[in-house]
Scaffold this motif. Structure first.
Motif, PDB file in Angstrom:
ATOM      1  N   VAL A 181      11.186   3.711  -6.983  1.00 54.56           N
ATOM      2  CA  VAL A 181      11.840   2.128  -6.713  1.00 54.56           C
ATOM      3  C   VAL A 181      10.322   2.379  -6.075  1.00 54.56           C
ATOM      4  O   VAL A 181       9.969   3.240  -5.548  1.00 54.56           O
ATOM      5  N   ILE A 182       8.830   1.412  -6.230  1.00 60.49           N
ATOM      6  CA  ILE A 182       7.582   1.780  -5.831  1.00 60.49           C
ATOM      7  C   ILE A 182       7.297   0.797  -4.978  1.00 60.49           C
ATOM      8  O   ILE A 182       7.818  -0.596  -5.712  1.00 60.49           O
ATOM      9  N   VAL A 232      18.184   8.673  -6.237  1.00 58.85           N
ATOM     10  CA  VAL A 232      17.251   7.214  -6.491  1.00 58.85           C
ATOM     11  C   VAL A 232      16.313   7.249  -5.000  1.00 58.85           C
ATOM     12  O   VAL A 232      16.959   7.969  -4.173  1.00 58.85           O
ATOM     13  N   THR A 233      14.994   7.334  -5.967  1.00 59.03           N
ATOM     14  CA  THR A 233      14.446   7.554  -4.572  1.00 59.03           C
ATOM     15  C   THR A 233      13.108   5.948  -4.716  1.00 59.03           C
ATOM     16  O   THR A 233      13.026   5.455  -5.257  1.00 59.03           O
ATOM     17  N   CYS A 234      12.881   5.820  -3.660  1.00 60.13           N
ATOM     18  CA  CYS A 234      12.029   4.871  -2.729  1.00 60.13           C
ATOM     19  C   CYS A 234      10.813   5.366  -2.212  1.00 60.13           C
ATOM     20  O   CYS A 234      10.714   5.942  -1.522  1.00 60.13           O
ATOM     21  N   LEU A 235       9.453   5.143  -3.202  1.00 61.31           N
ATOM     22  CA  LEU A 235       8.448   5.798  -3.008  1.00 61.31           C
ATOM     23  C   LEU A 235       7.224   4.301  -1.840  1.00 61.31           C
ATOM     24  O   LEU A 235       7.377   3.172  -2.672  1.00 61.31           O
ATOM     25  N   TYR A 236       7.075   4.674  -0.715  1.00 55.47           N
ATOM     26  CA  TYR A 236       6.324   3.319   0.133  1.00 55.47           C
ATOM     27  C   TYR A 236       4.875   3.876   0.600  1.00 55.47           C
ATOM     28  O   TYR A 236       5.322   5.411   1.213  1.00 55.47           O
ATOM     29  N   GLU A 254       8.606  -1.232 -10.490  1.00 54.71           N
ATOM     30  CA  GLU A 254       7.453  -1.856  -9.881  1.00 54.71           C
ATOM     31  C   GLU A 254       8.735  -2.905  -9.205  1.00 54.71           C
ATOM     32  O   GLU A 254       8.025  -3.434  -9.533  1.00 54.71           O
ATOM     33  N   ALA A 255       8.403  -2.588  -7.470  1.00 51.91           N
ATOM     34  CA  ALA A 255       8.259  -3.897  -6.577  1.00 51.91           C
ATOM     35  C   ALA A 255       7.516  -4.260  -5.631  1.00 51.91           C
ATOM     36  O   ALA A 255       7.366  -3.409  -4.544  1.00 51.91           O
TER      37      ALA A 255
END
Length: 478
Positions: free
Chosen positions: A294-295, A316-320, A397-398
């Protein structure tokens, strides 16, 4: 009542019980329990009753928070409810989904003085849930019918809030929405673990019981143009929200299985209702057994990562691209996500997507924060040579939301919009360049919070009332 307040010296901060991460990962039910009456009174009594209530100042609808905290502490629960709903049309929803840590509780004087904030959100939720159980929540009942009608386009939070306020004033209210259920993003965007859907359905039924007419599966521009709705109603309010997700411009961004956040969340919420969703049923939008990336760093990104966990994702990976301190989403949501097993890659951004037809890898790069720009936010720059790869079967894409092309969609090319595509209104009258056409909520201000939409809807409704009363007096004088 005064002796019941300012108990923060002897009573510590306490939130309602929260289900364990292992338990809550298995379903989409809300994760927090509700305060008992005794616990709500105890926590409300911690309020300092400040001379300047910063909690109210921080609240977009300026809730009379110290007042209803004092009433709860005194056991006057019905009075607390009426005080709460005076300023907020959807208090039981805001009590669940508002980022209180960034709003009322974040500015609570006790939070600033190391005593920890009053648990305002949990008490707000308790007040209204208890009021529903006691039968104190009543449908809108105008003192008299005014003989004029208002058409509202959009049945989300702004549309619902405006419908309630205008109906109470005595207008015939018709709400048009292209979806099959009332609630907008509260139904199809926000997951059940933050807001169970019967909470929204209950409020929608109340509006119907009060005389609001909902026209569902009604698409303006297809079933009727804006011009036709203007001819049918004395005023029209556009409250459609913003649903077009921003897209990444990067090599490989056109690969399959790269989805906008709302596409993913809507499918999941529809399955929660028991609907048939082909893209979910065939596995395309089902995260089960898959590596999900999730971006983004806002609340929508947190909804996506936590939904993926509940669907049984392999990882589940969140890229920020910024660090944790600079993320726009609620820190409580990040903490919940971390405990549920989400991996956060702070200061990381996607550089390209790789795969044969479908995405298989996300090539990311590390970022570092530079000097602050004119807005006060630090700039972000790539760290040379820091590229790394992540396995990805689904990429979400968030990155925020933008308006759709409303003039074209509604068949009204003369409707003025801003350079961002939002409906342009006079902020004093809330009216667009078209006479009798108003706008409120995200479609006017841009993507924001549910509570901000409620505030806009309240102000726009009052402006519509003023406009229609002027029109009625003019007609009577002819």
């Amino acid at each position: 009542m005064a002796e019941k307040m300012m108990q923060f010296v002897t009573i510590g901060q306490n939130y309602p019980d929260k289900r364990t991460a292992e338990e809550r990962k298995k379903d989409f039910n809300e994760i927090y329990a509700r305060f008992t009456i005794e616990k709500a009174q105890e926590q409300a009594s911690r309020c300092e009753q400040c001379g300047i209530p910063y909690c109210s100042v921080a609240c977009p609808v300026n809730n009379n928070i110290p007042d209803w905290l004092r009433l709860v502490a005194a056991g006057r629960l019905e009075d607390a409810y009426h005080t709460s709903q005076e300023t907020n049309t959807l208090p039981e929803i805001c009590g669940r989904i508002c980022p209180q840590d960034r709003l009322c509780e974040g500015l609570c004087v006790l939070e600033q003085s190391d005593h920890n904030a009053v648990t305002i959100g949990a008490i707000e939720k308790f007040i209204t849930d208890n009021a529903w159980e006691q039968g104190w929540v009543k449908p809108p009942q105008p003192l008299k019918e005014l003989g004029q009608s208002v058409g509202i386009i959009g049945a989300g939070p702004a549309g619902m809030a405006a419908a309630d306020r205008l109906r109470r004033k005595g207008y015939e209210v018709h709400v048009y929405d292209r979806h099959d259920r009332v609630g907008g993003l509260m139904v199809y965007g926000i997951p059940g673990f933050k807001l169970e859907k019967d909470v929204v359905e209950r409020r929608a039924k109340l509006l119907e019981d009060g005389g609001v007419t909902f026209h569902m599966n009604f698409e303006v521009g297809r079933d009727a143009s804006l011009k036709e709705l203007r001819a049918k109603h004395n005023a029209v309010l556009i409250a459609v929200g913003v649903y077009a997700g921003r897209k990444l411009e990067a090599p490989g961004a056109d690969l399959e299985n790269i989805f906008p956040a709302m596409y993913f969340l809507t499918a999941s919420n529809k399955k929660g209702f028991g609907d048939e969703v082909e893209a979910f049923d065939n596995g395309t939008l089902n995260a089960e057994g898959k590596n999900v990336v999730v971006i983004g760093g806002g609340d929508t990104a947190m909804d996506c990562v936590r939904t993926s966990v509940r669907q049984g994702a392999k990882s589940v990976t969140c890229l920020y691209r910024r660090d944790r301190a600079n993320m726009p989403g609620s820190q409580r949501e990040v903490e919940n996500a971390e405990k549920e097993g989400v991996n956060f890659q702070w200061l990381s951004a996607p550089k390209s997507f790789k795969g044969l037809g479908k995405v298989q890898k996300v090539e990311a790069v590390s970022m570092h924060l530079g000097f602050a720009d004119a807005s006060g936010r630090q700039s972000v720059k790539e760290v040379p040579g820091s590229e790394f790869e992540l396995d990805a079967d689904i990429v979400i894409e968030a990155l925020g939301f933008e308006p759709e092309d409303i003039p074209t969609l509604f068949g009204e090319p003369d409707l003025a919009v801003s350079r961002w595509g939002t409906v342009d209104v006079n902020k004093e009258t809330w009216m667009s360049n078209l006479d009798g056409v108003f706008a409120a909520g995200d479609i006017e201000r841009g993507a924001s919070l549910v509570v901000s939409c409620i505030k806009d809807a309240r102000d726009a409704s009052d402006a519509i009332h003023k406009y229609l009363r002027t029109q009625a007096r003019a007609s009577a004088a002819e």
